[in-house]
Design a protein around this motif. Structure first.
Motif, PDB file in Angstrom:
ATOM      1  N   GLU A 178       0.840  -1.183   0.000  1.00  0.00           N
ATOM      2  CA  GLU A 178       0.000   0.000   0.000  1.00  0.00           C
ATOM      3  C   GLU A 178       0.880   1.239   0.000  1.00  0.00           C
ATOM      4  OE1 GLU A 178      -3.197   2.091   2.909  1.00  0.00           O
ATOM      5  OE2 GLU A 178      -3.112  -0.079   2.839  1.00  0.00           O
ATOM      6  N   ARG A 179       0.521   2.209  -0.764  1.00  0.00           N
ATOM      7  CA  ARG A 179       1.307   3.434  -0.899  1.00  0.00           C
ATOM      8  C   ARG A 179       0.990   4.406   0.224  1.00  0.00           C
ATOM      9  NH1 ARG A 179       0.179   7.530  -5.568  1.00  0.00           N
ATOM     10  NH2 ARG A 179       0.970   9.248  -4.401  1.00  0.00           N
ATOM     11  N   SER A 180       2.014   5.000   0.804  1.00  0.00           N
ATOM     12  CA  SER A 180       1.825   6.002   1.851  1.00  0.00           C
ATOM     13  C   SER A 180       1.627   7.369   1.226  1.00  0.00           C
ATOM     14  CB  SER A 180       3.045   6.054   2.762  1.00  0.00           C
ATOM     15  OG  SER A 180       3.174   4.862   3.469  1.00  0.00           O
ATOM     16  N   ILE A 181       0.587   8.054   1.629  1.00  0.00           N
ATOM     17  CA  ILE A 181       0.310   9.389   1.130  1.00  0.00           C
ATOM     18  C   ILE A 181       1.103  10.392   1.968  1.00  0.00           C
ATOM     19  CG2 ILE A 181      -1.489  11.118   0.747  1.00  0.00           C
ATOM     20  CD1 ILE A 181      -1.712   8.630  -1.041  1.00  0.00           C
ATOM     21  N   GLY A 182       1.745  11.354   1.311  1.00  0.00           N
ATOM     22  CA  GLY A 182       2.434  12.421   2.026  1.00  0.00           C
ATOM     23  C   GLY A 182       3.861  12.125   2.428  1.00  0.00           C
ATOM     24  N   LYS A 183       4.370  10.941   2.164  1.00  0.00           N
ATOM     25  CA  LYS A 183       5.757  10.646   2.525  1.00  0.00           C
ATOM     26  C   LYS A 183       6.657  10.893   1.330  1.00  0.00           C
ATOM     27  CE  LYS A 183       4.973   7.583   6.292  1.00  0.00           C
ATOM     28  NZ  LYS A 183       5.523   6.525   7.070  1.00  0.00           N
ATOM     29  N   ARG A 184       7.854  11.379   1.603  1.00  0.00           N
ATOM     30  CA  ARG A 184       8.841  11.639   0.576  1.00  0.00           C
ATOM     31  C   ARG A 184      10.027  10.708   0.814  1.00  0.00           C
ATOM     32  NH1 ARG A 184       4.860  13.987  -1.504  1.00  0.00           N
ATOM     33  NH2 ARG A 184       4.574  16.179  -1.227  1.00  0.00           N
ATOM     34  N   TYR A 185      10.697  10.310  -0.254  1.00  0.00           N
ATOM     35  CA  TYR A 185      11.792   9.367  -0.132  1.00  0.00           C
ATOM     36  C   TYR A 185      13.069   9.927  -0.743  1.00  0.00           C
ATOM     37  CZ  TYR A 185       8.058   6.161   0.950  1.00  0.00           C
ATOM     38  OH  TYR A 185       6.977   5.566   1.530  1.00  0.00           O
ATOM     39  N   ILE A 186      14.150   9.849   0.001  1.00  0.00           N
ATOM     40  CA  ILE A 186      15.470  10.204  -0.507  1.00  0.00           C
ATOM     41  C   ILE A 186      16.064   8.921  -1.072  1.00  0.00           C
ATOM     42  CG2 ILE A 186      17.786  11.045   0.071  1.00  0.00           C
ATOM     43  CD1 ILE A 186      15.632  13.185   0.331  1.00  0.00           C
ATOM     44  N   ILE A 187      16.408   8.928  -2.339  1.00  0.00           N
ATOM     45  CA  ILE A 187      16.992   7.751  -2.985  1.00  0.00           C
ATOM     46  C   ILE A 187      18.504   7.755  -2.799  1.00  0.00           C
ATOM     47  CG2 ILE A 187      17.329   6.618  -5.222  1.00  0.00           C
ATOM     48  CD1 ILE A 187      14.512   7.849  -5.959  1.00  0.00           C
ATOM     49  N   SER A 188      19.123   8.917  -2.954  1.00  0.00           N
ATOM     50  CA  SER A 188      20.568   9.029  -2.709  1.00  0.00           C
ATOM     51  C   SER A 188      20.896  10.443  -2.252  1.00  0.00           C
ATOM     52  CB  SER A 188      21.372   8.666  -3.956  1.00  0.00           C
ATOM     53  OG  SER A 188      21.155   9.608  -4.975  1.00  0.00           O
ATOM     54  N   PHE A 189      21.937  10.539  -1.440  1.00  0.00           N
ATOM     55  CA  PHE A 189      22.384  11.828  -0.915  1.00  0.00           C
ATOM     56  C   PHE A 189      23.893  11.740  -0.773  1.00  0.00           C
ATOM     57  CE2 PHE A 189      23.405  15.163   1.943  1.00  0.00           C
ATOM     58  CZ  PHE A 189      22.358  16.078   1.922  1.00  0.00           C
ATOM     59  N   ALA A 190      24.607  12.616  -1.435  1.00  0.00           N
ATOM     60  CA  ALA A 190      26.069  12.624  -1.367  1.00  0.00           C
ATOM     61  C   ALA A 190      26.559  14.060  -1.247  1.00  0.00           C
ATOM     62  CB  ALA A 190      26.667  11.977  -2.611  1.00  0.00           C
ATOM     63  N   ALA A 191      27.689  14.222  -0.577  1.00  0.00           N
ATOM     64  CA  ALA A 191      28.295  15.549  -0.426  1.00  0.00           C
ATOM     65  C   ALA A 191      29.752  15.471  -0.859  1.00  0.00           C
ATOM     66  CB  ALA A 191      28.195  16.012   1.016  1.00  0.00           C
ATOM     67  N   GLU A 192      30.198  16.546  -1.510  1.00  0.00           N
ATOM     68  CA  GLU A 192      31.578  16.612  -1.987  1.00  0.00           C
ATOM     69  C   GLU A 192      32.139  17.996  -1.674  1.00  0.00           C
ATOM     70  OE1 GLU A 192      33.829  16.849  -6.315  1.00  0.00           O
ATOM     71  OE2 GLU A 192      31.796  16.064  -6.206  1.00  0.00           O
ATOM     72  N   VAL A 193      33.262  18.048  -0.979  1.00  0.00           N
ATOM     73  CA  VAL A 193      33.932  19.313  -0.659  1.00  0.00           C
ATOM     74  C   VAL A 193      34.900  19.614  -1.793  1.00  0.00           C
ATOM     75  CG1 VAL A 193      35.430  20.488   0.995  1.00  0.00           C
ATOM     76  CG2 VAL A 193      33.725  18.858   1.811  1.00  0.00           C
ATOM     77  N   PHE A 194      34.892  20.860  -2.252  1.00  0.00           N
ATOM     78  CA  PHE A 194      35.778  21.221  -3.355  1.00  0.00           C
ATOM     79  C   PHE A 194      36.127  22.699  -3.272  1.00  0.00           C
ATOM     80  CE2 PHE A 194      31.608  22.269  -4.812  1.00  0.00           C
ATOM     81  CZ  PHE A 194      31.758  23.343  -5.669  1.00  0.00           C
ATOM     82  N   GLY A 195      36.911  23.154  -4.214  1.00  0.00           N
ATOM     83  CA  GLY A 195      37.330  24.553  -4.269  1.00  0.00           C
ATOM     84  C   GLY A 195      38.791  24.696  -3.916  1.00  0.00           C
ATOM     85  N   PRO A 196      39.368  25.860  -4.214  1.00  0.00           N
ATOM     86  CA  PRO A 196      40.794  26.070  -3.966  1.00  0.00           C
ATOM     87  C   PRO A 196      41.166  25.929  -2.490  1.00  0.00           C
ATOM     88  CG  PRO A 196      39.726  28.123  -4.633  1.00  0.00           C
ATOM     89  CD  PRO A 196      38.718  27.029  -4.779  1.00  0.00           C
ATOM     90  N   GLU A 197      40.263  26.288  -1.614  1.00  0.00           N
ATOM     91  CA  GLU A 197      40.528  26.168  -0.174  1.00  0.00           C
ATOM     92  C   GLU A 197      39.552  25.203   0.489  1.00  0.00           C
ATOM     93  OE1 GLU A 197      40.760  30.037   1.620  1.00  0.00           O
ATOM     94  OE2 GLU A 197      41.827  30.844  -0.113  1.00  0.00           O
ATOM     95  N   LYS A 198      38.975  24.334  -0.318  1.00  0.00           N
ATOM     96  CA  LYS A 198      37.974  23.373   0.188  1.00  0.00           C
ATOM     97  C   LYS A 198      36.857  24.098   0.924  1.00  0.00           C
ATOM     98  CE  LYS A 198      40.264  19.648  -1.055  1.00  0.00           C
ATOM     99  NZ  LYS A 198      39.842  18.771  -2.072  1.00  0.00           N
ATOM    100  N   ASN A 199      36.400  25.218   0.357  1.00  0.00           N
ATOM    101  CA  ASN A 199      35.406  26.048   1.031  1.00  0.00           C
ATOM    102  C   ASN A 199      34.018  25.969   0.388  1.00  0.00           C
ATOM    103  OD1 ASN A 199      36.445  27.287  -1.216  1.00  0.00           O
ATOM    104  ND2 ASN A 199      36.408  29.332  -0.377  1.00  0.00           N
ATOM    105  N   PHE A 200      33.805  24.981  -0.492  1.00  0.00           N
ATOM    106  CA  PHE A 200      32.498  24.771  -1.100  1.00  0.00           C
ATOM    107  C   PHE A 200      32.077  23.324  -0.881  1.00  0.00           C
ATOM    108  CE2 PHE A 200      34.303  28.254  -3.582  1.00  0.00           C
ATOM    109  CZ  PHE A 200      33.263  29.168  -3.536  1.00  0.00           C
ATOM    110  N   VAL A 201      30.774  23.120  -0.779  1.00  0.00           N
ATOM    111  CA  VAL A 201      30.240  21.764  -0.659  1.00  0.00           C
ATOM    112  C   VAL A 201      29.170  21.586  -1.730  1.00  0.00           C
ATOM    113  CG1 VAL A 201      29.065  20.082   0.815  1.00  0.00           C
ATOM    114  CG2 VAL A 201      30.619  21.745   1.839  1.00  0.00           C
ATOM    115  N   LYS A 202      29.307  20.505  -2.479  1.00  0.00           N
ATOM    116  CA  LYS A 202      28.322  20.175  -3.503  1.00  0.00           C
ATOM    117  C   LYS A 202      27.497  19.007  -2.982  1.00  0.00           C
ATOM    118  CE  LYS A 202      28.441  17.921  -7.955  1.00  0.00           C
ATOM    119  NZ  LYS A 202      29.311  17.579  -9.072  1.00  0.00           N
TER     120      LYS A 202
END
Length: 97
Positions: free
Chosen positions: A1-25
């Motif tokens: 049975e399908r739940s109404i109103g629920k949201r699902y995260i399929i994938s979540f990743a973070a990557e730090v980058f930049g000349p001084e590692k001061n950005f996060v993607k």
């Protein structure tokens, strides 16, 4: 049975980058999102790091322990792509997106 109103995260990743590692993607793939959900998730992550809270703080907010989490400003956030495959496969939609 399908739940109404629920949201699902399929994938979540973070990557730090930049000349001084001061950005996060963040790469977030989900079943669907509600208004400002991405900004609340990013705001919560920033809040935890700025206030030096333990990682368990986030898990604790999923229960009855409601806590105000700031919304990340839109400035600096950018939507790279959007996909409606799941929606377009439904039979009862008025038109495909």
């Amino acid at each position: 049975e399908r739940s109404i109103g629920k949201r699902y995260i399929i994938s979540f990743a973070a990557e730090v980058f930049g000349p001084e590692k001061n950005f996060v993607k963040f790469n977030i793939e989900g079943q669907s999102f509600v208004y400002n959900q991405i900004r609340k998730m990013i705001g919560g992550i920033v809040f935890v790091f700025v206030n030096n809270y333990p990682p368990e703080f986030i898990a604790n907010t999923f229960f009855r322990n409601q806590f105000y989490l700031p919304i990340a400003p839109a400035n600096g956030l950018y939507l790279k792509s959007i996909d409606f495959k799941g929606y377009n496969n439904k039979k009862e939609i008025p038109e495909k997106l």
